[in-house]
Design an enzyme around this catalytic site. Structure first.
Site, PDB file in Angstrom:
ATOM      1  N   HIS B 254      -9.681   5.427  11.606  1.00  0.00           N
ATOM      2  CA  HIS B 254      -9.101   4.637  10.535  1.00  0.00           C
ATOM      3  C   HIS B 254     -10.144   3.855   9.744  1.00  0.00           C
ATOM      4  CE1 HIS B 254      -5.997   3.353   7.952  1.00  0.00           C
ATOM      5  NE2 HIS B 254      -6.672   2.238   7.877  1.00  0.00           N
ATOM      6  N   TYR B 258     -11.694   3.921   5.329  1.00  0.00           N
ATOM      7  CA  TYR B 258     -12.155   2.868   4.417  1.00  0.00           C
ATOM      8  C   TYR B 258     -13.623   3.017   4.090  1.00  0.00           C
ATOM      9  CZ  TYR B 258      -7.559   1.147   4.883  1.00  0.00           C
ATOM     10  OH  TYR B 258      -6.206   1.093   4.840  1.00  0.00           O
ATOM     11  N   THR B 329      -4.939  -4.394  -0.631  1.00  0.00           N
ATOM     12  CA  THR B 329      -5.103  -3.251  -1.527  1.00  0.00           C
ATOM     13  C   THR B 329      -4.340  -3.493  -2.823  1.00  0.00           C
ATOM     14  OG1 THR B 329      -5.134  -1.915   0.472  1.00  0.00           O
ATOM     15  CG2 THR B 329      -5.073  -0.734  -1.608  1.00  0.00           C
TER      16      THR B 329
HETATM   17 CU   LIG Z   1      -5.350   5.308   9.517  1.00  0.00          CU
END
Ligand SMILES: [Cu+2]
Lengths: 195, 536
Positions: B254, B258, B329
């Site tokens: 995860h 990013y 975000t």
């Molecule tokens: Cu994720």
């Protein structure tokens, strides 16, 4: 600004960042024991409890409550065995002790050692599923074409959450010694998987 | 050691002569940036070719062109090539080119290591791609490399693991270099809260990289020992747990998403103010939003594994934590829109790509929120809906930002303006075809088409055909991009040093093309040249 000064500061940054890198590499491996401890404490991931026979039946329970326990037996492809439960499911009263049996047969022409790995679904129910006797506690060795009925004695705890009505006890039998089918064909020597 | 090189060059500003000295042994941040970008472009086309074979096979149901095993190899290596070979190196290339120029530094802090971290990459990918030519073929268990399937791979397991180790070492070295540069090499007067957002997002990305790339390295090392040395980290027969692998992998995975998108946020935050002719709305909010996204990325990983049989509490925690990310975000999206609001906007190619990014990335963000809903995820899990989601955030997100960045800074790199008319063709062809390519995949997923299959039921025919047509138009449109970049490098209208009227930042104070060495003298920076020079 002097170049020396920058160098010294930069060296400290590099030291710290390299340290983080090494630490996080170790963290990946540390997750293995951490995960197991975490699963054991919380009982998630199907890791079931284990109690002795004397601990059982010491608490009051509601004799009218029943839940369905389903049984499932699978064989890993590397194990030349047949394996299945005697009955697909049974209705049990949480708090009472029950015994069922699983059938296993060695299809190979040589002795094979197998290890059963249990799992209980749903995960939240696994903490409340206690086995007093199980063929999964130890390795099982079957002689060529030997057949056995192996008992499992268990008790579902009366503390089982009210919303659980069906639970599944599933076993997967893995090859612990003996030969994989490919090696059998090639006629190679014995091979052990696992530790 | 490293700074000695920089000093030598102080006396002359010529590029080293000869191919070996100029490119193989280079320690110049601009040359290494160029190498990274060219490498990324090559990998983009290799990974893209694989994608086109996949879409060719999926044009019709049944098996026409490739066998299922080869199909699985393609999906696996396509992902690895695009993530580790195209998007990440492209952003590292942009960082190399731009960060020193944006903060007024003469070069990266560790120029020699910079050379190594680039030249490891071609070797890593030569190793990975070579598995296609071995018997047993390339890795086929998906880029996530889940056991027990991955443990059933042949020789390619060792090659894949070794390639990933090398990529990891390269990105960690790159990240350390960026952190050392940003923390120690800023020109006097370049305070943290005056740094361009591209520098900020990269600094935070670099911290993510050193935190999670080692975790991936650890995970694949355990795969390696399970496969070859009889350990049982993930081997259930020996008491291991395959689900544990998924936890470790997504603890890396995860934050990795990013790593792929934060630098894109940085690029967009540079471009939109330049073409809206307004300072970025909410600069400090952007910095904090980036930092909070990075922090939250560490506690949401299990949203990739809602279906493994987690306890309810776990599903709820990971669901809400994931949805929390929509807040920072959203702050970013609203700040970009507010920057454009009542701005004197012009629509040159970089701005067109940036606006497309804002719109299409938001679509990818929304489908991400849908996937974060644990009960709904049981329906979407491992379907084409997931494929559509991550291609919206990675293609129309990360890749669009990279293309926008190239158009934005290409005149600075080459000294020439690109062909605006052709660039508009490139944009419109791409932006239409990419939606034809990926939008129908949402419907396929909702209708139940699983991902990673070479054949499918006949009710999925129409949308697959549409998607494949979009894929080919999108793929071939990118040849236009290569032609444009090549043509601009060769010649064209001279670019001024400012290039874009509204562009702010130190990189626009040096001539175009940027000289081989810039900011050698560590002069204090002039606040008026900075986008965020005034107090905030
Ligand atoms: Cu994720």
């Amino acid at each position: 600004m002097s170049q020396r000064h920058v160098d010294k500061k930069a060296r400290k940054t590099i030291g710290v960042t390299l340290g983080v890198t090494v630490l996080m590499f170790g963290f990946a491996f540390a997750l293995v024991p951490l995960y197991n401890v975490f699963c054991e404490i919380t009982g998630i991931n199907g890791k079931t409890g284990r109690v002795s026979a004397s601990e059982v039946n010491q608490r009051d329970f509601d004799p009218n409550r029943t839940v369905v326990v389903q049984f499932d037996g699978t064989v890993n492809s590397a194990l030349p065995w047949q394996f299945h439960p005697r009955q697909v499911s049974m209705e049990v009263v949480p708090g009472k002790l029950y015994t069922t049996e699983f059938f296993a047969k060695n299809l190979a022409d040589r002795p094979v050692v197998g290890q059963a790995v249990p799992s209980v679904a749903p995960g939240e129910a696994s903490l409340y599923f206690n086995k007093t006797e199980c063929f999964c506690f130890t390795e099982q060795t079957l002689q060529p074409h030997e057949e056995v009925w192996m008992p499992v004695t268990f008790r579902v705890s009366p503390d089982l959450p009210e919303d659980v009505h069906v639970m599944t006890l599933s076993y997967t039998f893995f090859n612990k010694g003996g030969l994989t089918p490919a090696q059998e064909k090639a006629g190679q020597g014995s091979h052990a998987t696992g530790r | 050691m490293s700074h000695a090189t920089t000093h030598e060059h102080d006396h002359h500003d010529e590029k080293p002569k000869g191919f070996v000295k100029r490119w193989l042994l280079t320690t110049n941040h601009k040359d290494i940036g160029t190498l990274y970008l060219i490498f990324a472009l090559i990998m983009f086309f290799i990974g893209g070719a694989m994608a086109l074979i996949i879409r060719l096979e999926l044009f019709q149901p049944g098996l026409q062109f490739v066998q299922p095993d080869f199909f699985n190899q393609l999906t696996t290596v396509h992902a690895l090539a695009m993530i580790f070979g195209a998007v990440m190196p492209a952003f590292v290339g942009l960082a190399n080119w731009m960060i020193p120029m944006m903060i007024g530094a003469p070069d990266m802090a560790l120029p020699r290591m910079n050379n190594w971290s680039f030249w490891i990459m071609p070797f890593a990918f030569a190793i990975l791609l070579s598995t296609f030519f071995m018997d047993g073929g390339a890795p086929a268990a998906g880029w996530t490399m889940y056991p027990p399937l991955v443990l059933q791979g042949g020789k390619n397991v060792a090659f894949m693991v070794f390639a990933i180790h090398l990529m990891g070492i390269s990105s960690i070295m790159g990240a350390i270099n960026i952190i050392a540069t940003v923390l120690n090499m800023r020109a006097p007067g370049m305070d943290f809260l005056k740094m361009p957002l591209f520098v900020w997002t990269w600094l935070i990305t670099a911290f993510l990289l050193i935190a999670v790339m080692p975790v991936l390295a650890g995970a694949v090392t355990m795969i390696l020992t399970d496969h070859y040395f009889g350990t049982s980290f993930f081997n259930a027969a020996g008491g291991g747990d395959p689900v544990l692998y998924q936890h470790i992998f997504w603890f890396f995975g995860h934050p990795e998403v990013y790593i792929l998108i934060l630098p894109a946020f940085g690029v967009i935050s540079e471009i939109i103010p330049a073409f809206a002719r307004k300072p970025l709305f909410g600069y400090t909010a952007m910095v904090y939003a980036t930092a909070s996204i990075a922090f939250l990325s560490f506690i949401v990983w299990a949203h990739h594994m809602f279906t493994v049989g987690m306890p309810l509490g776990g599903e709820l925690f990971f669901m809400y934590a994931t949805m929390l990310i929509a807040i920072p975000t959203g702050v970013k999206i609203f700040n970009w829109v507010s920057t454009m609001w009542q701005g004197a906007m012009t629509f040159e190619a970089p701005m067109l790509w940036a606006i497309a990014f804002v719109v299409l990335f938001t679509i990818g963000g929304f489908s991400g929120i849908m996937l974060a809903i644990a009960p709904a995820d049981f329906q979407y899990h491992d379907t084409y809906f997931v494929v559509a989601h991550f291609h919206y955030v990675l293609v129309t997100g990360a890749v669009f930002a990279i293309i926008a960045a190239v158009y934005y800074w290409l005149p600075k790199w080459t000294g020439h303006m690109y062909d605006e008319k052709l660039a508009k063709w490139h944009f419109w062809l791409s932006v239409i075809s990419v939606n034809v390519l990926f939008f129908p995949q949402h419907f396929l997923g909702l209708a139940g088409m699983p991902r990673r299959i070479p054949d499918y039921a006949t009710q999925f025919v129409e949308f697959n055909m549409i998607s494949s047509i979009g894929a080919f138009v999108f793929g071939f449109s990118q040849l236009l991009f290569v032609y444009l970049v090549w043509k601009t490098a060769k010649g064209g209208e001279k670019a001024s040093s400012r290039v874009w009227k509204g562009a702010k930042g130190l990189e626009w104070t040096v001539p175009s093309p940027a000289p081989h060495h810039t900011f050698q003298d560590n002069a204090p920076v002039n606040d008026a040249d900075l986008a965020h020079g005034s107090a905030h």
